[in-house]
Design a protein around this motif. Structure first.
Motif, short mmCIF file in Angstrom:
data_model
loop_
_atom_site.label_atom_id
_atom_site.label_comp_id
_atom_site.label_asym_id
_atom_site.label_seq_id
_atom_site.Cartn_x
_atom_site.Cartn_y
_atom_site.Cartn_z
N SER A 175 12.64 -31.55 26.64
CA SER A 175 13.22 -32.89 26.61
C SER A 175 14.73 -32.75 26.71
O SER A 175 15.35 -31.98 25.96
CB SER A 175 12.82 -33.63 25.32
OG SER A 175 13.28 -32.93 24.20
N HIS A 176 15.30 -33.48 27.64
CA HIS A 176 16.75 -33.42 27.85
C HIS A 176 17.44 -34.04 26.64
O HIS A 176 16.98 -35.04 26.10
CB HIS A 176 17.12 -34.18 29.14
CG HIS A 176 18.50 -33.86 29.60
ND1 HIS A 176 19.62 -34.45 29.06
CD2 HIS A 176 18.94 -32.98 30.53
CE1 HIS A 176 20.70 -33.97 29.65
NE2 HIS A 176 20.31 -33.07 30.55
N PRO A 177 18.55 -33.46 26.20
CA PRO A 177 19.24 -33.98 25.01
C PRO A 177 19.59 -35.46 25.11
O PRO A 177 19.54 -36.18 24.12
CB PRO A 177 20.51 -33.13 24.92
CG PRO A 177 20.17 -31.87 25.61
CD PRO A 177 19.18 -32.24 26.70
N GLU A 178 19.91 -35.94 26.32
CA GLU A 178 20.28 -37.35 26.47
C GLU A 178 19.09 -38.28 26.20
O GLU A 178 19.27 -39.42 25.79
CB GLU A 178 20.82 -37.61 27.88
CG GLU A 178 22.15 -36.92 28.12
CD GLU A 178 22.61 -37.06 29.57
OE1 GLU A 178 21.92 -37.74 30.36
OE2 GLU A 178 23.65 -36.49 29.91
N ASP A 179 17.87 -37.77 26.43
CA ASP A 179 16.68 -38.58 26.21
C ASP A 179 16.19 -38.51 24.77
O ASP A 179 15.32 -39.29 24.36
CB ASP A 179 15.54 -38.11 27.13
CG ASP A 179 15.91 -38.24 28.59
OD1 ASP A 179 16.74 -39.11 28.92
OD2 ASP A 179 15.39 -37.45 29.41
N ALA A 180 16.71 -37.59 24.01
CA ALA A 180 16.25 -37.39 22.63
C ALA A 180 16.95 -38.36 21.69
O ALA A 180 18.05 -38.83 21.96
CB ALA A 180 16.51 -35.96 22.19
N GLU A 181 16.30 -38.60 20.57
CA GLU A 181 16.88 -39.49 19.56
C GLU A 181 18.18 -38.88 19.03
O GLU A 181 18.24 -37.71 18.67
CB GLU A 181 15.88 -39.64 18.41
CG GLU A 181 16.32 -40.65 17.37
CD GLU A 181 15.30 -40.81 16.26
OE1 GLU A 181 15.72 -41.00 15.12
OE2 GLU A 181 14.09 -40.76 16.56
N GLY A 182 19.23 -39.67 19.04
CA GLY A 182 20.52 -39.20 18.56
C GLY A 182 21.25 -38.32 19.56
O GLY A 182 22.30 -37.77 19.26
#
Length: 199
Positions: A175-182
């Motif tokens: 999961s790309h960091p931009e798509d992750a919560e926070g």
């Protein structure tokens, strides 16, 4: 000859055994030198003396208090022999994974009953710091990292590329960091170790 970990503790014993001593002399070698490396002192290769004969060692000679028996260890039953103890006794040099660990194993809580034999052979026992070759394993130019996977302490963008490539090779979700919560992706943690209480 370097021997490390439980299965190899017997090597220094073999080099002291008459059969192999005679074999070496027959080939013109006076004696090989042995270095025993202890990575985890809890793994000592305990067995009954009759097992020594099955691996070509004489139990009457080797299963003695000054060689492989140690009545100072906790839970001593009076009949077990330790491959590690024999390795320490017969090796020319004994090392462990760090100077700190080398001093810790003299303590009751870390020595697992080996304190006495290590004290008797302290002149040949030392700790050598484990580590990696920082030139060979440098993420700035490591050829094993994927394209655009290189990074430095000041520019860590390549870490995400390397993480994504590794997860794809392992067929694990990314999961790309931009798509992750926070805005923070899942951490990737890897360890090469035994899962033991000591660790």
């Amino acid at each position: 000859m370097l021997s490390r970990n439980t299965k190899c503790f017997v090597v220094p014993l073999y080099l002291q055994a008459p059969l192999l001593d005679q074999e070496y002399r027959a080939r013109g070698l006076k004696r090989s030198k042995t270095l025993l490396s202890i990575h985890n002192i809890a793994y000592q290769g305990w067995m009954s003396p009759d097992m020594l004969q099955k691996v070509g060692l004489d139990p009457n000679t080797m299963a003695k208090p000054h060689t492989m028996l140690d009545d100072s260890r906790p839970g001593f039953k009076g009949h077990d022999v330790s491959l590690l103890r024999g390795g320490v006794v017969f090796a020319d040099k004994v090392t462990t994974v760090s100077p700190t660990y080398a001093s810790e194993v003299y303590q009751l809580e870390f020595g697992f009953g080996m304190q006495s034999v290590l004290s008797q052979h302290s002149q040949k026992f030392s700790g050598v710091l484990n580590g990696i070759d920082q030139h060979m394993w440098n993420p700035v130019d490591d050829p094993l990292l994927p394209p655009y996977g290189h990074y430095t302490p000041h520019d860590t963008r390549g870490k995400e590329v390397s993480k994504q490539t590794l997860l794809a090779e392992l067929r694990l979700p990314y999961s790309h960091p931009e798509d992750a919560e926070g805005g923070v992706g899942r951490p990737l943690v890897a360890i090469i170790s035994r899962l033991t209480q000591q660790k």
